[in-house]
Scaffold this motif. Structure first.
Motif, mmCIF file in Angstrom:
data_model
loop_
_atom_site.group_PDB
_atom_site.id
_atom_site.type_symbol
_atom_site.label_atom_id
_atom_site.label_comp_id
_atom_site.label_asym_id
_atom_site.label_seq_id
_atom_site.Cartn_x
_atom_site.Cartn_y
_atom_site.Cartn_z
ATOM 1 N N THR A 280 8.345 5.898 7.558
ATOM 2 C CA THR A 280 7.650 4.882 6.782
ATOM 3 C C THR A 280 8.590 4.269 5.752
ATOM 4 O O THR A 280 9.682 4.781 5.496
ATOM 5 N N THR A 281 8.146 3.172 5.134
ATOM 6 C CA THR A 281 8.984 2.544 4.105
ATOM 7 C C THR A 281 9.190 3.486 2.925
ATOM 8 O O THR A 281 10.292 3.559 2.376
ATOM 9 N N ALA A 282 8.153 4.207 2.508
ATOM 10 C CA ALA A 282 8.298 5.140 1.381
ATOM 11 C C ALA A 282 9.242 6.270 1.730
ATOM 12 O O ALA A 282 10.047 6.705 0.893
ATOM 13 N N GLN A 283 9.176 6.753 2.942
ATOM 14 C CA GLN A 283 10.038 7.851 3.378
ATOM 15 C C GLN A 283 11.488 7.406 3.553
ATOM 16 O O GLN A 283 12.418 8.085 3.128
ATOM 17 N N ALA A 284 11.683 6.240 4.173
ATOM 18 C CA ALA A 284 13.036 5.800 4.521
ATOM 19 C C ALA A 284 13.777 5.162 3.356
ATOM 20 O O ALA A 284 15.005 5.298 3.238
ATOM 21 N N MET A 285 13.042 4.444 2.495
ATOM 22 C CA MET A 285 13.712 3.636 1.464
ATOM 23 C C MET A 285 13.187 3.877 0.058
ATOM 24 O O MET A 285 13.916 3.687 -0.906
ATOM 25 N N GLN B 68 18.349 10.502 3.504
ATOM 26 C CA GLN B 68 18.800 10.787 4.859
ATOM 27 C C GLN B 68 17.595 11.000 5.766
ATOM 28 O O GLN B 68 16.909 12.020 5.699
ATOM 29 N N THR B 69 17.296 10.014 6.595
ATOM 30 C CA THR B 69 16.179 10.101 7.527
ATOM 31 C C THR B 69 16.599 9.526 8.870
ATOM 32 O O THR B 69 17.590 8.785 8.968
ATOM 33 N N THR C 196 5.294 13.648 4.590
ATOM 34 C CA THR C 196 6.740 13.909 4.602
ATOM 35 C C THR C 196 7.346 14.065 3.216
ATOM 36 O O THR C 196 8.450 14.595 3.087
ATOM 37 N N LEU C 197 6.640 13.603 2.178
ATOM 38 C CA LEU C 197 7.203 13.624 0.824
ATOM 39 C C LEU C 197 6.470 14.653 -0.030
ATOM 40 O O LEU C 197 5.272 14.549 -0.275
ATOM 41 N N HIS D 145 0.830 -1.200 0.000
ATOM 42 C CA HIS D 145 0.000 0.000 0.000
ATOM 43 C C HIS D 145 0.868 1.254 0.000
ATOM 44 O O HIS D 145 0.623 2.194 -0.772
ATOM 45 N N ASP D 146 1.887 1.282 0.848
ATOM 46 C CA ASP D 146 2.754 2.452 0.949
ATOM 47 C C ASP D 146 3.562 2.653 -0.333
ATOM 48 O O ASP D 146 3.622 3.761 -0.879
#
Length: 386
Positions: free
Chosen positions: A361-366, A355-356, A245-246, A144-145
């Protein structure tokens, strides 16, 4: 983290999903991966190691009820994977240990109250130490993310975006998922309180942007043709947090999340079932009876998993453009979940990610790195006509 003993430690390796995750790592580990299995039962750990055919794989004693052992694990590794749930009951000490040690953390939780409590208790510490705390790295909520990210990337980034995800599956819920779901339904008040406290603590997105999960109503989808039933899972919350965040999600992002059925009768039946389970969870004797029928570590055999499947259809709209995409794969609760969890850990350990730090979240971090990994692992992401 050059002085760490391991790249990855897997806690909960003797459970059903933990064993599948260990098996995936054993078959897909990059050359030179330094990893270990962790748990409280040495004999069971040795049995898992023997089943993998890796006699030199290190075993680490650790117990969810022993904070000192969890701190030791966190200090020795770059990334911790944990499959030990329900997380609200067993998970908090490990998150805290990873936050303090600057160690990246991934889990399978679909428990909103747990995720919000961990943000309130450990986000600031993790920001300070550089730890990335990434919850919901299985079927909750990677398809979903990342599916939302994949879809949004095909829309303009400077306009409001609305997105809906529609889940369909032919798979069995895991024993751990059932235990977690019943626990959540029985704690509706506490879950709402933790969510509100987190909203106050994290504030609004920067730059006047907004990102929200919107509860839809049952209806027939005009594009997909399915009857839609709003799904009260953690997935829309995770997607909305990625949107916050994005900046690519636009100045105003709205996401709705549904189960899709081919007939109105199935939609009505699904709604009735959810209502019945939620009501049953409020009565302790009934809840305990249901919990006793399904062991948390139980799961289907390989033949049943091979017949399972899932799809998530996305309809995204922004700036006069409409995009339809689909994420699909095999058995969601076990086979694909163990792959997604393992690849999330490998991605944190080895890829050049954004850089987090803190709870992310997975989308934000990776983002794109994990998207590429789970595609290589077998998930299909496609843009569809109509």
């Amino acid at each position: 983290m050059a002085d760490r003993d391991f790249d990855i430690v897997l806690l909960g390796a003797t459970g059903f999903t933990g064993q599948l995750t260990a098996d995936y790592l054993s078959r897909n580990a990059p050359p030179g991966l330094r990893w270990a299995l962790a748990g409280r039962n040495q004999g069971k750990l040795e049995a898992v190691r023997d089943s993998l055919g890796l006699p030199d794989l290190e075993l680490v004693q650790a117990d969810a009820g022993d904070p000192a052992s969890l701190s030791d694990v966190a200090r020795r590794t770059k990334v911790v994977i944990t499959t030990v749930g329900p997380y609200l009951q067993y998970g908090a000490a490990l998150v805290g240990a990873c936050a303090e040690a600057g160690t990246d953390y991934v889990d399978l939780t679909g428990e909103p109250e747990f995720v919000d409590q961990m943000y309130l208790q450990h986000h600031e510490t993790a920001v300070r130490t550089g730890a990335r705390l990434v919850h919901a790295c299985g079927f909750d909520s990677v398809p979903h993310d990342l599916g939302a990210l994949y879809t949004v990337n095909q829309l303009p980034s400077d306009v409001p975006i609305t997105l809906r995800g529609v889940v369909r599956s032919g798979g069995m819920a895991s024993g751990g998922t059932i235990h977690s779901a019943l626990g959540q339904f029985s704690r509706a008040r506490q879950m709402k309180s933790a969510y509100a406290a987190r909203r106050r603590a994290e504030g609004k997105p920067a730059g006047g942007r907004s990102s929200r999960a919107v509860s839809g109503k049952p209806h027939r989808d005009p594009v997909l043709g399915y009857w839609l039933l709003p799904l009260p899972t953690i997935d829309p919350i995770i997607v909305a947090r990625s949107g916050a965040t994005l900046e690519s999600y636009g100045p105003a992002f709205r996401y709705s999340h549904y189960a899709g059925t081919e007939t109105l009768r199935y939609a009505a039946g699904g709604a009735a079932l959810i209502t019945m389970i939620a009501a049953a969870a409020q009565v302790k004797p009934v809840r305990n009876f249901l919990l006793g029928k399904v062991a948390a570590g139980d799961g289907p055999d390989a033949a049943k998993r091979d017949k399972s499947w899932f799809t998530v259809d996305f309809i995204g709209e922004g700036g006069g453009t409409t995009v339809r995409t689909r994420v699909s794969g095999g058995d969601p609760g076990y086979t694909e979940t163990s792959m997604m969890l393992a690849e999330s850990a490998l991605c944190l350990a080895f890829d050049d990610n954004p850089q987090t730090a803190g709870q992310v979240t997975t989308a934000q971090a990776m983002g794109e790195n994990l998207l590429a990994r789970v595609q290589a692992g077998g998930l299909l992401f496609e843009t569809r006509d109509g």
